[in-house]
Design an enzyme around this catalytic site. Structure first.
Site, PDB file in Angstrom:
ATOM      1  N   GLY A 128      34.351  35.511  39.624  1.00  0.00           N
ATOM      2  CA  GLY A 128      35.724  35.982  39.714  1.00  0.00           C
ATOM      3  C   GLY A 128      35.886  37.141  40.676  1.00  0.00           C
ATOM      4  O   GLY A 128      34.988  37.464  41.465  1.00  0.00           O
ATOM      5  N   GLN A 129      37.054  37.774  40.596  1.00  0.00           N
ATOM      6  CA  GLN A 129      37.425  38.796  41.560  1.00  0.00           C
ATOM      7  C   GLN A 129      37.638  40.142  40.862  1.00  0.00           C
ATOM      8  O   GLN A 129      36.836  40.515  40.006  1.00  0.00           O
ATOM      9  CB  GLN A 129      38.636  38.298  42.345  1.00  0.00           C
ATOM     10  N   ALA A 147      42.005  37.623  30.774  1.00  0.00           N
ATOM     11  CA  ALA A 147      41.144  37.299  31.916  1.00  0.00           C
ATOM     12  C   ALA A 147      39.830  36.731  31.406  1.00  0.00           C
ATOM     13  O   ALA A 147      39.373  37.058  30.301  1.00  0.00           O
ATOM     14  CB  ALA A 147      40.893  38.546  32.763  1.00  0.00           C
ATOM     15  N   CYS A 159      42.403  39.369  39.607  1.00  0.00           N
ATOM     16  CA  CYS A 159      41.763  38.065  39.812  1.00  0.00           C
ATOM     17  C   CYS A 159      42.172  37.420  41.130  1.00  0.00           C
ATOM     18  O   CYS A 159      42.061  36.195  41.284  1.00  0.00           O
ATOM     19  CB  CYS A 159      42.045  37.123  38.640  1.00  0.00           C
ATOM     20  N   THR A 213      39.099  42.890  38.307  1.00  0.00           N
ATOM     21  CA  THR A 213      39.685  42.949  36.966  1.00  0.00           C
ATOM     22  C   THR A 213      39.750  44.406  36.536  1.00  0.00           C
ATOM     23  O   THR A 213      38.891  45.221  36.892  1.00  0.00           O
ATOM     24  CB  THR A 213      38.841  42.145  35.954  1.00  0.00           C
ATOM     25  N   GLY A 224      32.506  37.466  29.554  1.00  0.00           N
ATOM     26  CA  GLY A 224      33.356  36.761  28.598  1.00  0.00           C
ATOM     27  C   GLY A 224      34.825  36.873  28.892  1.00  0.00           C
ATOM     28  O   GLY A 224      35.279  36.489  29.977  1.00  0.00           O
TER      29      GLY A 224
END
Length: 221
Positions: free
Chosen positions: A72-73, A142, A173, A75, A155
């Protein structure tokens, strides 16, 4: 099989300390020395950058930024947000990463449903989304995962009552054109303990023995 353990932290946990603890637990699970774990906690205000994070999506580094190995990106994590780190042994369950992510999503959706909140998936947009009365779609949870030796970690992060302005420092994100929300922002008098109970109650629906990712029965020869 060793039963699943649930652990709740009462105070905020520094991000590097959480990563170190997860690394140790994942290795112990991999070696059969510890139970699977769902770890519920909060972090002090911070941003994390996943493996796909783009520099232009960090708009205002008002809090510490941590590079992390999850997918992911960018957060945000902070007080009022429930982080659930999930350490499951997929060798005991089903070695399918897409199915695992789908089970995480379903778990969060079913937990939110206990507050009459309709959480939804959106193709091409990671996380769980809610539709506002005016038609806007905001993210309420997220998801970012990592797997080592078929043992999961990192998680989900679910917004209970965080300061939503803290998300303004990033493009959450990497998704532009949408906002973020929380249970309290939706007008619900929900506390962290309420969400914790909902998460524990909904876990079997997504990961239990009756689900695709439930523990496999031992083979008798």
């Amino acid at each position: 099989m060793i039963p699943l353990e649930w652990r709740l932290e009462e105070g905020p946990v520094d991000y590097p300390a959480a990563i170190e603890a997860m690394e140790r637990r994942v290795e112990a699970i991999r070696l059969g020395r510890a139970a699977e774990l769902v770890w519920l906690l909060e972090h002090p205000p911070l941003y994390t950058a996943g493996t796909s994070a783009r520099p232009e999506d960090l708009l205002d580094a008002r809090f510490p930024v941590f590079r992390t190995g999850r997918g992911g990106q960018y957060t945000y994590h902070g007080p009022g947000q429930r982080v659930a780190y999930v350490m499951l042994d997929l060798r005991r369950r089903l070695q399918d990463l897409r199915l695992y992510v789908a089970a995480l999503e379903e778990w969060v959706i079913r937990a939110l449903a206990r507050f009459n909140v309709t959480g939804e998936r959106r193709p091409g947009r990671v996380g769980i989304w809610v539709v506002r009365r005016d038609g806007r779609e905001d993210k309420i949870a997220a998801i970012g995962v990592r797997v080592r030796g078929w043992v999961t970690f990192h998680g989900v992060a679910i917004n209970v009552e965080p300061d939503l302005s803290h998300f303004d420092g990033i493009v959450p994100c990497g998704i532009r054109g949408h906002g973020v929300t929380s249970l309290v922002d939706l007008g619900l008098p929900v506390g962290m303990a309420d969400l914790d109970a909902a998460l524990e109650g909904a876990f079997e629906e997504g990961f239990g023995a009756g689900a695709a990712l439930g523990p496999r029965a031992a083979t008798v020869v």
